[in-house]
Design an enzyme around this catalytic site. Sequence first.
Site, short mmCIF file in Angstrom:
data_model
loop_
_atom_site.label_atom_id
_atom_site.label_comp_id
_atom_site.label_asym_id
_atom_site.label_seq_id
_atom_site.Cartn_x
_atom_site.Cartn_y
_atom_site.Cartn_z
N HIS A 456 0.84 -1.20 0.00
CA HIS A 456 0.00 0.00 0.00
C HIS A 456 0.87 1.26 0.00
CE1 HIS A 456 -3.70 2.31 1.26
NE2 HIS A 456 -2.75 3.14 1.67
N GLU A 457 1.82 1.31 0.93
CA GLU A 457 2.68 2.50 1.02
C GLU A 457 3.58 2.63 -0.20
OE1 GLU A 457 2.01 4.70 3.14
OE2 GLU A 457 0.59 3.36 4.11
N HIS A 460 1.87 4.56 -2.89
CA HIS A 460 2.02 6.00 -2.75
C HIS A 460 3.39 6.46 -3.23
CE1 HIS A 460 -1.74 6.66 -0.76
NE2 HIS A 460 -1.44 5.99 0.33
N HIS A 463 3.69 6.52 -6.94
CA HIS A 463 2.95 7.67 -7.46
C HIS A 463 3.86 8.90 -7.44
CE1 HIS A 463 -1.23 9.89 -7.36
NE2 HIS A 463 -0.58 10.09 -8.49
#
Length: 674
Positions: A456-457, A460, A463
């Site tokens: 999940h991290e 980010h 991105h």
Amino acid sequence: MLYAWRLGGLGLRAAALWPGRAGLGGVGPGIRAREVSTSWSPVGAAFNVKPQGRRLDLFGERRGLFGVPEFSAPEGFRIAQENALRKADLLVERVCSMPPGPQTVLIFDELSDSLCRVADLADFVKIAHPERAFREAAEEACRSIGTMVEKYVLLPFVNNLGYRRVAELFMFDFEISGIHLDKEKRKRAVDLNVKILDLSNIFLMGTNFPNKIEKHLLPEHIHPNFVVTGNHVIIDGLHAEAPDDLVREAAYKIFLYPNAGQLKCLEELLSNRDLLAKLVGYSTYSHRALQGTIAKNPETVMQFLEKLSDKLSERTIKDFEMIRGMKMKLNPQNSELMPWDPPYYSGVIRAESSSALTQRIKIDLVSEENTDIILILAPLQAVVHESEGLLGYIYCDFFQRADKPHQDCHFTIRGGRLKEDGDYQLPVVVLMLNLPHSSRNSPTLLTPGMMENLFHEMGHAMHSMLGRTRYQHVTGTRCPTDFAEVPSVLMEYFANDYRVVTQFARHYQTGQSLPKNMVSRLCESKKVCAAADMQLQVFYATLDQIYHGKHPLRTSTTDILRETQEKFYGLPYVPNTAWQLRFSHLVGYGAKYYSYLMSRAVASMVWKECFQQDPFNRVAGERYRREMLAHGGGKEPMLMVQGMLQKCPSIDDFVNALVSDLDPDFETFLMDSE
């Protein structure tokens, strides 16, 4: 998950991305390698090195934090802040002396960058630095920069299409803080911004403040579950995983008992947000907060939540029946289902449904066969593209330490942007996790939940790394909240796909990959009682919308909680409790809590349309980078979604994507029946 705040009129988005949810039932240098198997990859081995000394490189003082000399001591924050504000003044003078045009946007982005270089770094340091002096200096820097609204002027509109999106974002960020108002009203807007910031900090601290009760009022046999001080029992949380029903009930009723000061703080926070929204031209705070998002307005959000609630209704009832059945099985004397029950009993049901939940997995090889990006894992992680070269840096603050926050999160330290000399300013981010250290007997082992959080991290982080925006104001995760979580949630789908998991998950002793049926059962176990979990999120999001809707509120926040809980969740409200006073997301996600659900809906659609058939499809991956990751917040979010899906999704599409994720997998059913 995104915790974002805006720095004054510039709206400088110093954002930390926090996974995890509030719950009604549960709220470089100097490293020494230990002996590891030579069969492990560099990525696996990197998880098994121990920091030598007190700090990781990101907290090193010889060169200054993150290599910035000013931050070698706490007083450096004051110096850096003064330098940044001095530069901002010069840039404002410069922009006021020239006609509006493309150069105006460039100057304002440079202004934004100069302030963010201090504010973004300080936003991380105030949370994570092990020394109090650094944390306090960083907190003051954030506050000082955040209250400089009145010094800046309104950005003239730029008609050139290539600059319009960023110009409009600057305009919006100024206007929501009142820069377009006359002098008297602008001062009022500044005062409201400062008051809202103060109230937000007070409320946030209060969400974690413990309650106490005289110990003779609680059965003595449950005292060992809590902290006992003198004649009082201290309740510092909901103890949602406690097997004893009475422990959970006591914790729920005492921890959520209303505090008059916290209640007044929430009421003032909501009221002042509404006053600010009306002052700058919006009918409600929700209308102000949702401008520029995928949803665009609160009417669309409520339509989404109501349709989703209707679709979930029958599934939620079945989940509650299943949970009630488990409670009756384990506690036949008291089988009534209460709000403190679902987290515990649904966990029991999931554990029974799959023994894989008890397995611990070793992060090992991340295959480089299907990607053109190499991650060099160390306290400082360089991201290198096979043809484009260095893309940016990820600092990895992965391991547990004393006084470190328990949240896993992503911080932007420096945004990427195209500089005047034509070079690209490389992004710098931090991934902060709480992984266990390796020991003499075993390497660092990750539970499935830890692994999913890591993915999940990393979503980010990628991105941030893969964005190539011209302006740092819209780089990477500096985009609307309901879009910012899409890349991170999408990575969770990869983390739960056997074809991906088999590339890196190994038994730490034998090197054997996880069996496919184990991974499949683990994924299916997550669907157990998932409708009830999602219904809970709908309740939270609806409550958030009502609180930030029309003011004055028609009744108290507690009465609204009771009505909304009974309508959108189904379990009874417990008298003399006020869960909303522990709802910390009202600070960072005011009017935007729905973003978790909408982001997951978009991610689900992207996964199913583009990656489910082949998670290593490079063509789809390149399109994902080109259509969604590359733009940061520099393109309207719905246009990015349309570009990726090659269609314009409707509210029904979003709802159906979420609900279809709850359907059982037929292939897993067949494997279990064999």
